[in-house]
Design a protein around this motif. Structure first.
Motif, PDB file in Angstrom:
ATOM      1  N   SER A  36       0.864  -1.155   0.097  1.00 41.78           N
ATOM      2  CA  SER A  36       0.009  -0.101  -0.093  1.00 41.78           C
ATOM      3  C   SER A  36       0.977   1.180   0.125  1.00 41.78           C
ATOM      4  O   SER A  36       1.977   1.264   0.688  1.00 41.78           O
ATOM      5  CB  SER A  36      -0.720   0.052   1.207  1.00 41.78           C
ATOM      6  N   THR A  84      -3.729   6.075   4.552  1.00 40.30           N
ATOM      7  CA  THR A  84      -3.942   4.904   5.278  1.00 40.30           C
ATOM      8  C   THR A  84      -5.472   4.700   5.229  1.00 40.30           C
ATOM      9  O   THR A  84      -6.194   5.606   5.333  1.00 40.30           O
ATOM     10  CB  THR A  84      -3.541   5.266   6.676  1.00 40.30           C
ATOM     11  N   LEU A 105      -4.121  -0.142   6.964  1.00 36.12           N
ATOM     12  CA  LEU A 105      -2.829  -0.466   5.870  1.00 36.12           C
ATOM     13  C   LEU A 105      -2.023   0.849   5.623  1.00 36.12           C
ATOM     14  O   LEU A 105      -2.802   1.893   4.976  1.00 36.12           O
ATOM     15  CB  LEU A 105      -3.493  -1.039   4.609  1.00 36.12           C
ATOM     16  N   THR A 106      -1.089   1.184   6.205  1.00 37.59           N
ATOM     17  CA  THR A 106      -0.310   2.302   6.168  1.00 37.59           C
ATOM     18  C   THR A 106       0.700   2.507   5.013  1.00 37.59           C
ATOM     19  O   THR A 106       0.885   1.050   4.523  1.00 37.59           O
ATOM     20  CB  THR A 106       0.660   2.512   7.527  1.00 37.59           C
ATOM     21  N   SER A 133       3.347  -0.288   3.636  1.00 35.11           N
ATOM     22  CA  SER A 133       3.095  -1.660   4.214  1.00 35.11           C
ATOM     23  C   SER A 133       2.916  -2.847   3.408  1.00 35.11           C
ATOM     24  O   SER A 133       2.615  -2.726   2.464  1.00 35.11           O
ATOM     25  CB  SER A 133       1.764  -1.606   5.217  1.00 35.11           C
ATOM     26  N   LEU A 186       1.297  -6.617   3.219  1.00 36.15           N
ATOM     27  CA  LEU A 186       0.160  -7.661   3.865  1.00 36.15           C
ATOM     28  C   LEU A 186       0.351  -8.866   3.135  1.00 36.15           C
ATOM     29  O   LEU A 186       0.224  -9.018   1.794  1.00 36.15           O
ATOM     30  CB  LEU A 186      -1.233  -7.159   3.969  1.00 36.15           C
ATOM     31  N   ASN A 243      -2.872   0.612  -4.040  1.00 33.96           N
ATOM     32  CA  ASN A 243      -2.664  -0.687  -3.366  1.00 33.96           C
ATOM     33  C   ASN A 243      -2.389  -1.619  -4.641  1.00 33.96           C
ATOM     34  O   ASN A 243      -2.894  -1.660  -5.688  1.00 33.96           O
ATOM     35  CB  ASN A 243      -4.045  -1.291  -2.863  1.00 33.96           C
TER      36      ASN A 243
END
Ligand SMILES: O=C(O)CCC(=O)C(=O)O
Length: 163
Positions: free
Chosen positions: A101, A105, A124-125, A128, A130, A156
């Motif tokens: 991302s 945020t 989701l900063t 980041s 994931l 994203n």
């Protein structure tokens, strides 16, 4: 990255009506690796240097390889993605999905498909990473809800391996 990506406004068929999905998106990947979700078929744009660089970095962390990426541009808090699982057949039985991302945020929400009281929320900063893997897509759905206070864009990238 914003200006170098071939963003598209995709349209989905919802209850027989054509509806613009609430975000812009783009599909990049190895030649021939198309992807279909919500009856939208995306043909791959060819990798850009920045996408290849990000892909290499997260492959090292995830310990797996990816051959494509779905990019989503949430222009502000009015853009969103509804509850879904990444369970399209071309992703295989237990897909690894690597999500990176940038920008604003946003809340990433998870809910269990069968035990509705099981929920999880992650902020989701920017920067980041994931990783969803294993049986996650069988049992969990995820969404990015609308966020009235968010005025900044977010990008994203979800890296995938499609057949
Ligand atoms: O923007 C996100 O973090 C999630 C995107 C997503 O759910 C998807 O591409 O399937």
């Amino acid at each position: 990255m914003y200006g170098t990506i071939n963003w598209k406004q995709e349209v989905a068929l919802l209850f027989g009506k054509q509806v613009a999905i609430p975000r812009l998106s783009a599909w990049y990947g190895d030649p021939g690796k198309s992807y279909t979700y919500s009856k939208i078929k995306m043909e791959p744009n060819l990798w850009t240097p920045i996408l290849i660089t990000i892909k290499s970095k997260i492959e090292a962390i995830a310990g797996t390889s990816f051959n494509s990426v779905l990019l989503n541009l949430y222009r502000d808090g009015k853009d969103s993605v509804a509850w879904h699982s990444d369970d399209e057949s071309e992703l295989g039985e237990n897909p690894a999905i690597g999500s990176v991302s940038f920008g604003a945020t946003r809340r990433f929400m998870l809910r269990h498909k069968y035990q509705k009281e099981m929920k999880l929320e992650i902020q989701l900063t920017p920067g980041s990473f994931l990783l969803m893997k294993g049986v996650t897509q069988h049992f969990w759905q995820h969404q990015i809800p609308k966020a009235a206070k968010v005025t900044e864009p977010r990008i994203n990238l979800t890296f995938r391996k499609v057949s």
